[in-house]
Design a protein around this motif. Structure first.
Motif, PDB file in Angstrom:
ATOM      1  N   THR A 113      40.314 -53.053 -17.104  1.00 45.95           N
ATOM      2  CA  THR A 113      39.496 -52.010 -17.741  1.00 45.95           C
ATOM      3  C   THR A 113      38.078 -52.021 -17.196  1.00 45.95           C
ATOM      4  O   THR A 113      37.493 -50.973 -16.907  1.00 45.95           O
ATOM      5  CB  THR A 113      39.453 -52.216 -19.272  1.00 45.95           C
ATOM      6  OG1 THR A 113      40.782 -52.166 -19.790  1.00 45.95           O
ATOM      7  CG2 THR A 113      38.590 -51.148 -19.934  1.00 45.95           C
ATOM      8  N   LEU A 114      37.521 -53.206 -17.040  1.00 42.06           N
ATOM      9  CA  LEU A 114      36.145 -53.328 -16.552  1.00 42.06           C
ATOM     10  C   LEU A 114      36.007 -52.856 -15.106  1.00 42.06           C
ATOM     11  O   LEU A 114      35.023 -52.191 -14.751  1.00 42.06           O
ATOM     12  CB  LEU A 114      35.672 -54.784 -16.672  1.00 42.06           C
ATOM     13  CG  LEU A 114      35.382 -55.268 -18.094  1.00 42.06           C
ATOM     14  CD1 LEU A 114      35.114 -56.767 -18.103  1.00 42.06           C
ATOM     15  CD2 LEU A 114      34.196 -54.513 -18.688  1.00 42.06           C
TER      16      LEU A 114
ATOM     17  N   LEU B 247      28.167 -62.340 -26.183  1.00 40.29           N
ATOM     18  CA  LEU B 247      28.707 -63.037 -25.010  1.00 40.29           C
ATOM     19  C   LEU B 247      29.146 -62.041 -23.943  1.00 40.29           C
ATOM     20  O   LEU B 247      28.877 -62.231 -22.746  1.00 40.29           O
ATOM     21  CB  LEU B 247      29.887 -63.915 -25.421  1.00 40.29           C
ATOM     22  CG  LEU B 247      30.624 -64.621 -24.270  1.00 40.29           C
ATOM     23  CD1 LEU B 247      29.681 -65.563 -23.533  1.00 40.29           C
ATOM     24  CD2 LEU B 247      31.833 -65.377 -24.793  1.00 40.29           C
ATOM     25  N   LEU B 248      29.812 -60.974 -24.353  1.00 41.54           N
ATOM     26  CA  LEU B 248      30.226 -59.933 -23.404  1.00 41.54           C
ATOM     27  C   LEU B 248      29.016 -59.318 -22.709  1.00 41.54           C
ATOM     28  O   LEU B 248      29.042 -59.060 -21.495  1.00 41.54           O
ATOM     29  CB  LEU B 248      31.025 -58.850 -24.127  1.00 41.54           C
ATOM     30  CG  LEU B 248      32.433 -59.209 -24.587  1.00 41.54           C
ATOM     31  CD1 LEU B 248      33.046 -58.054 -25.391  1.00 41.54           C
ATOM     32  CD2 LEU B 248      33.325 -59.552 -23.398  1.00 41.54           C
ATOM     33  N   MET B 249      27.936 -59.085 -23.466  1.00 39.45           N
ATOM     34  CA  MET B 249      26.727 -58.513 -22.869  1.00 39.45           C
ATOM     35  C   MET B 249      26.078 -59.488 -21.887  1.00 39.45           C
ATOM     36  O   MET B 249      25.544 -59.076 -20.852  1.00 39.45           O
ATOM     37  CB  MET B 249      25.740 -58.108 -23.970  1.00 39.45           C
ATOM     38  CG  MET B 249      26.198 -56.920 -24.808  1.00 39.45           C
ATOM     39  SD  MET B 249      24.903 -56.234 -25.866  1.00 39.45           S
ATOM     40  CE  MET B 249      24.751 -57.530 -27.100  1.00 39.45           C
ATOM     41  N   ILE B 250      26.134 -60.791 -22.203  1.00 39.00           N
ATOM     42  CA  ILE B 250      25.599 -61.799 -21.283  1.00 39.00           C
ATOM     43  C   ILE B 250      26.365 -61.776 -19.966  1.00 39.00           C
ATOM     44  O   ILE B 250      25.776 -61.776 -18.877  1.00 39.00           O
ATOM     45  CB  ILE B 250      25.680 -63.205 -21.915  1.00 39.00           C
ATOM     46  CG1 ILE B 250      24.654 -63.346 -23.043  1.00 39.00           C
ATOM     47  CG2 ILE B 250      25.455 -64.291 -20.858  1.00 39.00           C
ATOM     48  CD1 ILE B 250      24.758 -64.655 -23.801  1.00 39.00           C
ATOM     49  N   LEU B 251      27.683 -61.745 -20.059  1.00 38.65           N
ATOM     50  CA  LEU B 251      28.523 -61.702 -18.856  1.00 38.65           C
ATOM     51  C   LEU B 251      28.253 -60.433 -18.054  1.00 38.65           C
ATOM     52  O   LEU B 251      28.261 -60.447 -16.814  1.00 38.65           O
ATOM     53  CB  LEU B 251      29.999 -61.790 -19.243  1.00 38.65           C
ATOM     54  CG  LEU B 251      30.418 -63.087 -19.959  1.00 38.65           C
ATOM     55  CD1 LEU B 251      31.886 -63.029 -20.353  1.00 38.65           C
ATOM     56  CD2 LEU B 251      30.139 -64.302 -19.079  1.00 38.65           C
ATOM     57  N   HIS B 252      27.992 -59.330 -18.761  1.00 36.00           N
ATOM     58  CA  HIS B 252      27.656 -58.075 -18.095  1.00 36.00           C
ATOM     59  C   HIS B 252      26.345 -58.201 -17.323  1.00 36.00           C
ATOM     60  O   HIS B 252      26.253 -57.781 -16.166  1.00 36.00           O
ATOM     61  CB  HIS B 252      27.531 -56.950 -19.128  1.00 36.00           C
ATOM     62  CG  HIS B 252      26.809 -55.737 -18.613  1.00 36.00           C
ATOM     63  ND1 HIS B 252      27.371 -54.846 -17.717  1.00 36.00           N
ATOM     64  CD2 HIS B 252      25.534 -55.286 -18.844  1.00 36.00           C
ATOM     65  CE1 HIS B 252      26.494 -53.902 -17.432  1.00 36.00           C
ATOM     66  NE2 HIS B 252      25.381 -54.147 -18.094  1.00 36.00           N
TER      67      HIS B 252
ATOM     68  N   HIS C 107      27.795 -48.793 -20.262  1.00 38.66           N
ATOM     69  CA  HIS C 107      28.421 -50.105 -20.059  1.00 38.66           C
ATOM     70  C   HIS C 107      28.479 -50.901 -21.364  1.00 38.66           C
ATOM     71  O   HIS C 107      29.506 -51.516 -21.690  1.00 38.66           O
ATOM     72  CB  HIS C 107      27.643 -50.905 -19.008  1.00 38.66           C
ATOM     73  CG  HIS C 107      27.888 -50.474 -17.604  1.00 38.66           C
ATOM     74  ND1 HIS C 107      29.161 -50.302 -17.086  1.00 38.66           N
ATOM     75  CD2 HIS C 107      27.033 -50.180 -16.587  1.00 38.66           C
ATOM     76  CE1 HIS C 107      29.083 -49.926 -15.822  1.00 38.66           C
ATOM     77  NE2 HIS C 107      27.798 -49.842 -15.504  1.00 38.66           N
ATOM     78  N   PHE C 108      27.391 -50.887 -22.130  1.00 36.19           N
ATOM     79  CA  PHE C 108      27.367 -51.617 -23.399  1.00 36.19           C
ATOM     80  C   PHE C 108      28.347 -51.000 -24.401  1.00 36.19           C
ATOM     81  O   PHE C 108      28.934 -51.717 -25.213  1.00 36.19           O
ATOM     82  CB  PHE C 108      25.957 -51.635 -23.986  1.00 36.19           C
ATOM     83  CG  PHE C 108      25.025 -52.599 -23.297  1.00 36.19           C
ATOM     84  CD1 PHE C 108      25.445 -53.883 -22.999  1.00 36.19           C
ATOM     85  CD2 PHE C 108      23.746 -52.221 -22.952  1.00 36.19           C
ATOM     86  CE1 PHE C 108      24.594 -54.788 -22.366  1.00 36.19           C
ATOM     87  CE2 PHE C 108      22.889 -53.109 -22.313  1.00 36.19           C
ATOM     88  CZ  PHE C 108      23.309 -54.402 -22.017  1.00 36.19           C
TER      89      PHE C 108
END
Length: 242
Positions: A81-82, A6-11, A113-114
């Motif tokens: 952080t992001l 999910l975090l990678m999708i948002l990225h 980033h990942f």
């Protein structure tokens, strides 16, 4: 693992689908005829910090959805952080684009980033996403990866290999053909129908028979097609791994 996907999708949404061509061009201080009367970028500049800030603020917008699986305090820390990490990574990437091949910088940039997202996944307080949504989340990630990120990477590879190449937009005919090609390759690979993949390449090559007689076009066509196929194969392998 679903939370990490999910975090990678948002990225992907923030870094590719919400980033306009103008922001991508301007943050790298690429002066072109598209700039018209704008003179915010100085000749020889490596980056335009104002656009890096703009991109980083837009980038975190999709991550506000994390409010539904975490508390407000954790979300504030994640967003902060992001923003900071994205500003730092993009600043370094824009500077490196003037020193190294853009394809290499792009791959390193995304890997960093990942990695940051993985640290957030490991140490932030998330509610666990139900396994009911596993297939949907994996398919969404795969499709998003096949469209814009792969197109951007292939564009950079073409520009590195053939200096002076004009960057192809996401909705240009050539780019759309490449996107459809990658989607079909992954679908047929999932179904185990490798013969259909061969037919796709055959039809595509037949349609450009006349153009393939030109050496310059032939080399560009082969590189673009093979890069598209390899990226589709790698994304499919990633899907199976996830």
């Amino acid at each position: 693992m679903l939370n990490y996907i999910l975090l990678m999708i948002l990225h992907l949404v923030g870094d590719f689908y919400l980033q306009s061509d103008k922001v991508a061009r301007c943050k790298n201080a690429r002066i072109s005829d598209k700039c018209k009367s704008c003179d915010k970028c100085k000749d020889g500049a490596s980056l335009n910090f104002a656009y890096i800030i703009i991109h980083s603020l837009i980038y975190v917008v999709p991550f506000l959805l994390l409010f539904f699986i975490t508390n407000i305090k954790t979300l504030a820390i994640i967003i902060g952080t992001l923003i900071v990490s994205h500003v730092l990574v993009d600043t370094i990437s824009c500077w490196l684009n003037k020193k190294m091949k853009a394809t290499v910088v792009f791959l390193i940039d995304q890997a960093v980033h990942f990695a940051i997202l993985y640290l957030i996944f490991r140490y932030a307080d998330f509610a666990v996403i139900s396994s009911t949504y596993e297939t949907f989340v994996k398919v969404a990630f795969t499709v998003l990866l096949l469209i814009a990120p792969c197109s951007v990477m292939i564009n950079k590879l073409m520009e590195d290999t053939f200096p002076g190449s004009v960057s192809v937009g996401l909705f240009d005919v050539g780019s759309i053909i490449g996107i459809l090609e990658r989607l079909l390759v992954v679908i047929f690979a999932y179904l185990g129908d490798l013969a259909a993949i061969a037919i796709i390449i055959t039809v595509k090559t037949w349609a450009r028979t006349a153009d393939l007689k030109k050496k310059g076009f032939r080399n560009r066509y082969l590189l673009g097609t093979l890069a598209s196929l390899v990226s589709a194969a790698l994304v499919f392998m990633l899907y199976k791994f996830l």
